[in-house]
Motif scaffolding. Sequence first.
Motif, PDB file in Angstrom:
ATOM      1  N   GLU A   4       0.845  -1.191   0.000  1.00 12.61           N
ATOM      2  CA  GLU A   4       0.000   0.000   0.000  1.00 12.61           C
ATOM      3  C   GLU A   4       0.884   1.246   0.000  1.00 12.61           C
ATOM      4  N   ARG A   5       0.373   2.327  -0.558  1.00  7.40           N
ATOM      5  CA  ARG A   5       1.148   3.567  -0.610  1.00  7.40           C
ATOM      6  C   ARG A   5       0.972   4.415   0.640  1.00  7.40           C
ATOM      7  N   ASP A   7      -0.255   4.972   4.846  1.00 14.22           N
ATOM      8  CA  ASP A   7      -0.395   4.339   6.153  1.00 14.22           C
ATOM      9  C   ASP A   7      -0.682   5.457   7.164  1.00 14.22           C
ATOM     10  N   ASN A  50      -5.785   4.473  -0.403  1.00 18.44           N
ATOM     11  CA  ASN A  50      -5.220   3.234  -0.937  1.00 18.44           C
ATOM     12  C   ASN A  50      -6.145   2.610  -1.975  1.00 18.44           C
ATOM     13  N   ASP A  51      -7.460   2.683  -1.771  1.00 21.69           N
ATOM     14  CA  ASP A  51      -8.414   2.200  -2.783  1.00 21.69           C
ATOM     15  C   ASP A  51      -8.260   2.992  -4.074  1.00 21.69           C
ATOM     16  N   ARG A  54      -5.069   2.018  -5.892  1.00 24.47           N
ATOM     17  CA  ARG A  54      -5.163   0.710  -6.558  1.00 24.47           C
ATOM     18  C   ARG A  54      -5.954   0.806  -7.858  1.00 24.47           C
TER      19      ARG A  54
END
Length: 60
Positions: A4-5, A7, A50-51, A54
């Motif tokens: 994931e990019r 956090d 993150n969605d 993606r």
Amino acid sequence: MAGERFDIERDPDGTWSVIDIMTGLPFEVAGLLLESMPFWLALDLVGFLNDMNRQRKWPH
């Protein structure tokens, strides 16, 4: 989550920031740093970002 990019990271004052893993810095949207927020908001934003990341279509 691996790969994931974005956090979340706890700030010294007990609030939370959304971190761009590529830079290690709080992520900025339209000039607004995503920092100093409640845990639930940071968690929601990190999931959303993150969605979106993606779903981004990268050129071949």
